[in-house]
Design an enzyme around this catalytic site. Structure first.
Site, PDB file in Angstrom:
ATOM      1  N   GLY A  73       0.794  -1.221   0.000  1.00 11.65           N
ATOM      2  CA  GLY A  73       0.000   0.000   0.000  1.00 11.65           C
ATOM      3  C   GLY A  73       0.825   1.268   0.000  1.00 11.65           C
ATOM      4  O   GLY A  73       0.468   2.247  -0.664  1.00 11.65           O
ATOM      5  N   SER A  74       1.926   1.288   0.736  1.00 11.93           N
ATOM      6  CA  SER A  74       2.743   2.503   0.806  1.00 11.93           C
ATOM      7  C   SER A  74       3.330   2.857  -0.552  1.00 11.93           C
ATOM      8  O   SER A  74       3.349   4.027  -0.948  1.00 11.93           O
ATOM      9  CB  SER A  74       3.869   2.333   1.836  1.00 11.93           C
ATOM     10  OG  SER A  74       3.350   2.262   3.145  1.00 11.93           O
ATOM     11  N   ASN A 154      -6.965   3.677   9.446  1.00  8.98           N
ATOM     12  CA  ASN A 154      -6.280   2.504   9.974  1.00  8.98           C
ATOM     13  C   ASN A 154      -6.266   2.442  11.502  1.00  8.98           C
ATOM     14  O   ASN A 154      -6.086   1.371  12.075  1.00  8.98           O
ATOM     15  CB  ASN A 154      -4.841   2.449   9.453  1.00  8.98           C
ATOM     16  CG  ASN A 154      -4.085   3.744   9.689  1.00  8.98           C
ATOM     17  OD1 ASN A 154      -4.516   4.803   9.241  1.00  8.98           O
ATOM     18  ND2 ASN A 154      -2.959   3.675  10.366  1.00  8.98           N
ATOM     19  N   GLN A 182      -7.202  -0.538   4.363  1.00 10.33           N
ATOM     20  CA  GLN A 182      -8.011  -1.116   5.438  1.00 10.33           C
ATOM     21  C   GLN A 182      -9.412  -1.495   4.984  1.00 10.33           C
ATOM     22  O   GLN A 182     -10.085  -2.310   5.626  1.00 10.33           O
ATOM     23  CB  GLN A 182      -8.112  -0.124   6.606  1.00 10.33           C
ATOM     24  CG  GLN A 182      -6.797   0.195   7.287  1.00 10.33           C
ATOM     25  CD  GLN A 182      -6.222  -0.964   8.073  1.00 10.33           C
ATOM     26  OE1 GLN A 182      -6.943  -1.878   8.484  1.00 10.33           O
ATOM     27  NE2 GLN A 182      -4.915  -0.942   8.287  1.00 10.33           N
ATOM     28  N   HIS A 204      -1.179  -7.925   2.786  1.00  7.71           N
ATOM     29  CA  HIS A 204      -1.037  -8.488   4.133  1.00  7.71           C
ATOM     30  C   HIS A 204      -2.121  -8.051   5.105  1.00  7.71           C
ATOM     31  O   HIS A 204      -2.133  -8.484   6.253  1.00  7.71           O
ATOM     32  CB  HIS A 204       0.355  -8.196   4.704  1.00  7.71           C
ATOM     33  CG  HIS A 204       0.566  -6.799   5.190  1.00  7.71           C
ATOM     34  ND1 HIS A 204       0.627  -6.478   6.526  1.00  7.71           N
ATOM     35  CD2 HIS A 204       0.741  -5.639   4.526  1.00  7.71           C
ATOM     36  CE1 HIS A 204       0.845  -5.184   6.664  1.00  7.71           C
ATOM     37  NE2 HIS A 204       0.920  -4.649   5.463  1.00  7.71           N
ATOM     38  N   CYS A 327       2.988   1.184  11.738  1.00  9.93           N
ATOM     39  CA  CYS A 327       4.064   1.872  11.033  1.00  9.93           C
ATOM     40  C   CYS A 327       4.733   2.939  11.888  1.00  9.93           C
ATOM     41  O   CYS A 327       5.802   3.441  11.552  1.00  9.93           O
ATOM     42  CB  CYS A 327       3.519   2.508   9.756  1.00  9.93           C
ATOM     43  SG  CYS A 327       2.783   1.319   8.628  1.00  9.93           S
TER      44      CYS A 327
END
Length: 399
Positions: A73-74, A154, A182, A204, A327
């Site tokens: 996602g990042s 999130n 999410q 994930h 994170c």
């Protein structure tokens, strides 16, 4: 005797499911070809890659050619935001709209762009963590090149009015990106119906392995190359594809989007039991909207308790939870999300996030609700902060 283990941090990561693992295994040992090779083993890999792309596209209502596989996602967030910023600069459009409580993959990317001369508008959220679509509409300017608002938060689980924001962006002819890491698998998503131009997702979070994700890019939008050096991902992202993980992502998203309504009903009931039970502890508050939230998200602030101590003691009882985004777990600063909804630093430091899944049982909920009050009581009995709170506000100090 084995230690009891209840995993309640699915918003941070999920375990790889057996179905996903079984789908992946052949691509490590038997179907190990390079999808760019012309011999049969390579072409078999190419077919698997195409099938996975079709599967991911179908899960969110996209077309096959609109899906680009990423490392997560990042990366997808970075590519979408930096790419549209670069495109916008070519026509003098260097203004981006986002919200104050996005994931840091979005916020830090926007901060980077600010240093490159872009102007970023950070929209506020209300006390329940919701963006007002009118704020988006009012913030759009002639030089706006992108609106990026997350689908679901999130940390506190609030689900944003994505359809309304998408309609505004479509009307104003401004590209709209959403970080849906999410939301995918927890909320029904049709990118066309919601007027989403770009969407980031991660494997994930839905029982696929770490290190794989995807970016949906609506047909007609051309992003600059992310990585140069090869023809993979339509010449946009060079590098031999992580085929086993991509196949795993396809299996995971297939499983995740099946019967979402049934999943929401089942998990929400247990979530609500958790919320109601923890809120019986005095001086606690629910963070985020009670109704417009992810079915597995519980985020509660507990006054007089330090979040890290709470997590460590819960871990001793076999309950694995979080105080916010994984994170930023190494940071001692309070959550920017909780500060954005108006919580004072002291309260934000005492937050607890429990993110449950379909595997969470009623017995697990019972155990959590038996354990948390005991842990809170013990921590408060040792807390000078709680003692001051009780003295200043006339609280009895018992749960």
């Amino acid at each position: 005797m084995d230690k009891k283990l209840i995993y309640c941090d699915n918003a941070a990561t999920t375990k790889v499911s057996k179905k996903v693992l079984d789908a992946m295994l052949p691509y490590f040992t038997e179907e190990y070809g390079n999808a760019s090779s012309i011999y049969m083993l390579g072409q078999s890999a190419a077919k698997a890659l195409l099938k996975a792309r079709e599967t991911v596209a179908k899960a969110i209502g996209a077309k096959t050619h609109e899906i680009f596989f990423t490392s997560g996602g990042s990366e997808a967030d970075n590519w979408a935001i930096k790419g549209m910023a670069l495109n916008g600069s070519k026509s003098g459009k260097k203004h981006i709209i986002t919200s104050v409580f996005e994931h840091h993959a979005v916020l830090h990317t926007c901060e980077f762009l600010e240093k490159q001369g872009y102007e970023i508008t950070y929209l506020p959220v209300d006390e329940k963590g919701l963006v007002n679509p009118d704020d988006v509409k009012n913030a759009i300017r002639d030089d706006t090149c992108l609106v990026t608002i997350m689908f679901a938060n999130n940390e506190i689980g609030t689900i944003q009015p994505i359809k309304e924001i998408g309609e505004i962006c479509k009307e104003k002819k401004v590209p709209f990106h959403t970080d849906a890491v999410q939301a995918v698998g927890n909320v029904e998503i049709d990118v066309k119906a919601l007027n989403i131009d770009m969407l980031s997702l991660s494997g994930h979070k839905i029982h696929a392995p770490k290190g794989v994700g995807a970016l949906y890019v609506r047909g007609g939008i051309s992003l600059p190359n992310l990585i140069h050096g090869g023809a993979q991902e339509k010449n946009k992202r060079a590098g031999t594809e992580n085929l086993a993980s991509i196949v795993g992502l396809a299996q995971a998203i297939t499983d995740a989007v099946q019967n979402i309504k049934e999943k929401q009903e089942k998990v929400s009931k247990r979530r609500d039991r958790l919320i109601d039970g923890i809120l019986k502890i005095q001086e606690t508050r629910l963070n985020g909207d009670r109704e417009k939230r992810l079915c597995g998200n519980v985020n509660i602030s507990i006054r007089g308790v330090e979040g890290e101590s709470l997590l460590l003691m819960l871990d001793m009882y076999g309950i694995l939870a979080s105080s916010g985004s994984a994170c930023t777990s190494g940071s001692l600063d309070p959550s920017h999300v909780l500060l954005s909804i108006g919580l004072p630093h002291e309260t934000a430091h005492g937050s607890l996030r429990l993110s449950i899944s379909e595997e969470t049982t009623d017995e697990d909920i019972d155990y959590i609700l038996e354990t948390i009050p005991k842990v809170v009581d013990r921590l408060r009995s040792m807390s000078p902060l709680w003692e001051r709170i009780c003295k200043n506000e006339g609280i009895t100090g018992t749960i």
